[in-house]
Design an enzyme around this catalytic site. Structure first.
Site, PDB file in Angstrom:
ATOM      1  CB  ALA A   1      -1.020   0.060   1.160  1.00 20.29           C
TER       2      ALA A   1
ATOM      3  N   GLY B   1       0.379   5.140  -0.330  1.00 23.06           N
ATOM      4  CA  GLY B   1      -1.033   5.291  -0.141  1.00 23.06           C
ATOM      5  C   GLY B   1      -1.869   5.786  -1.074  1.00 23.06           C
ATOM      6  N   GLY B   2      -1.389   6.332  -2.179  1.00 22.99           N
ATOM      7  CA  GLY B   2      -2.054   6.539  -3.232  1.00 22.99           C
ATOM      8  C   GLY B   2      -3.180   6.204  -3.750  1.00 22.99           C
TER       9      GLY B   2
ATOM     10  CD  GLU C   1       4.760  -0.247   2.816  1.00 22.81           C
ATOM     11  OE1 GLU C   1       6.075  -0.429   3.082  1.00 22.81           O
ATOM     12  OE2 GLU C   1       4.207  -0.210   1.815  1.00 22.81           O
TER      13      GLU C   1
ATOM     14  CB  CYS D   1       4.588   1.708 -12.280  1.00 20.37           C
ATOM     15  SG  CYS D   1       4.608   3.411 -13.000  1.00 20.37           S
TER      16      CYS D   1
END
Length: 513
Positions: free
Chosen positions: A323, A326-327, A347, A445
């Site tokens: 996480a 946190g976005g 996390e 990503c």
């Protein structure tokens, strides 16, 4: 590397040259400034000896990145506030810092032609000042005399008189040609397209090869590599998201933001420091790439059938396995709040778990909880528990090079293999923690096949109770356009040169009942 324009208009520290129309030569390279240059005729005693605050901010960012392994996006806002830059100078400092970082490979190749010693023998602070000067001279609409005078003045103020003389001499050699001429010299006789692209678009060769491979692996043409590399060098617009049911974009719109065309509750913001918005400070509006918004919404919306005896879906349990900071957790928690679900955000690092809690504070507290622990052990505590799990796995970040320009120079080819084991372990833990009938969203990503399709294939190969859902269709359903053309063989890949997002990968894995 294609030149980038700045926005200011004259030679004073608080007013730079405005962005103008770019001309292209017959090779398609952009030209953003004339080749005729003028130099200051001031005597040495009359030259600038103070550091222009905007250039000083850019220099501080490059020094923090080089010396402290810092992240530019974290250092830059603090430095802008410390030096009290106005909107125009903040924009100039941002373009100068990020542009110098993006163009580092090309600029270093040029500087190596202008320095009488290997670059690694230069003082690192001197090299950073040279990169700042090179970017102004070759890719910004800053007159040559102003770029030279101000960069040398910066060097005098923060490095010393001796180094400033070297910087002046080197930058005069740089200024003798425009960027197209330098690129022509640097690539003359080079027949390897990967090596040429690495120089022209300022990427390490291994990343150019990896991105070429990634395009093919996800069903696209390798001919798109030039557009993809250029997209990495384009300054991204800040993406905002209003947390569903909690936030609003009204304040951002009043400040000049325009609604995003890709995903609901999103906006594009280019009006300066986003931290000045009260809704951002309150956490109900957040900075988040549209690609990240899309993958979170796709997981939250995918149909997994009735989850309770009465046919409702209230009471679903969701997990964000990785996480921090946190976005995505904040967006998932807001969506969970709308759908009557509960989110657990996991996390492993305590300091990042604190950031996750801060990110979630805007969402009603009864909707979420935070666990600090190794995600690979989640199934030991929560076997067969969750209806939806997001695995936003640690990766090389090759899909976010436009937002994290320093990453391309930090990452190494070995990072791909080293992260692969962790990615497989996290995904395996997730499929053990999801309920039969539930869905795991595996996200990176990075478009690199070793971090995306290979990881998914390896985990599926070891189990007979897992199946891929159509992630491309899920992204289409979550988007405003409904036709992203991101799907390939049931997985989905977004691209900066096509979707104007980070290169987010999504696989949706259902655990069979």
């Amino acid at each position: 590397m294609t030149p980038q324009n700045s926005t200011p208009q004259n030679n004073t520290p608080s007013a730079r040259s405005a962005q103008g129309n770019k001309a292209r030569n017959e090779k398609g390279h952009e030209r953003s400034r004339p080749t005729v240059r003028s130099y200051t005729k001031q005597a040495p005693g009359q030259r600038t000896r103070a550091a222009d605050p905007a250039r000083l901010v850019a220099f501080e960012v490059l020094r923090a990145v080089s010396e402290d392994d810092a992240y530019a996006n974290l250092v830059l806002p603090k430095s802008i506030r410390k030096h009290h830059l106005d909107k125009r100078d903040a924009g100039f400092a941002t373009e100068l810092a990020y542009g110098a970082l993006r163009g580092q490979g090309t600029y270093d190749a040029i500087l190596a032609k202008c320095v009488d010693r290997p670059l690694e023998r230069l003082d690192p602070a001197v090299l950073d000042a040279l990169r700042i000067g090179a970017h102004q001279l070759l890719a910004m609409r800053v007159p040559a005399h102003a770029a030279l005078d101000q960069t040398v003045g910066l060097a005098r103020a923060v490095i010393g008189a001796g180094p400033s003389a070297l910087i002046n001499a080197v930058l005069r050699k740089v200024a003798a040609r425009d960027l197209d001429s330098w690129l022509e010299e640097l690539t003359r006789g080079e027949t390897d397209p990967t090596k040429r692209a690495a120089i022209e678009h300022s990427h390490p060769e291994w990343i150019v090869r990896a991105l070429r491979q990634s395009l093919v692996a996800h069903g696209r043409s390798v001919e798109e590599i030039t557009d993809l590399l250029q997209a990495d060098n384009d300054a991204p617009v800040v993406n905002l998201v209003a947390l569903p049911g909690l936030g609003t974009l009204d304040e951002a719109r009043e400040a000049g933001a325009v609604d995003g065309e890709l995903v609901a509750d999103s906006a594009l913001y280019s009006a300066g420091d986003v931290g000045r918005l009260e809704s951002v400070r309150a956490g109900t509006t957040r900075v988040q790439d549209a690609g990240s918004q899309l993958v979170a919404r796709a997981l939250a919306a995918v149909d997994i059938g009735d989850r309770t005896a009465d046919g409702s879906r209230d009471g679903e349990q969701w997990l964000d396995l990785c996480a921090g900071p946190g976005g995505k957790a904040a967006l998932l928690a807001a969506l969970a709040n709308e759908k009557g679900a509960i989110l657990l955000a996991n996390e492993p690092a305590a300091h990042r778990a604190k950031l996750v809690r801060q990110a979630l504070e805007a969402v009603p507290g009864e909707v979420w909880d935070v666990r600090t622990g190794d995600g690979r052990s989640i199934a030991e505590q929560y076997p067969d528990t969750f209806d939806r799990i997001l695995v936003d796995a640690p990766c090389t970040g090759l899909g976010a090079l436009r937002r994290r320009p320093e990453s391309r120079w930090r990452r190494k080819p070995t990072d791909v293999g080293e992260l692969g084991a962790l990615q497989r372990e996290l995904l395996t833990a997730a499929v053990d923690a999801v309920k039969p009938g539930g869905v795991v969203g595996y996200v990176t990503c990075s478009p690199h096949p070793a971090e995306t399709t290979a990881v998914v294939a390896d985990v599926l190969r070891l189990r007979n109770d897992l199946e891929l859902l159509d992630a491309g269709a899920a992204l289409d359903s979550a988007s405003l356009t409904g036709n992203l053309e991101a799907g390939h063989e049931l997985t989905a890949q977004l691209w900066p040169h096509i979707h104007q997002t980070d290169a987010m990968f999504l696989a949706l894995i259902r655990r069979k009942v």
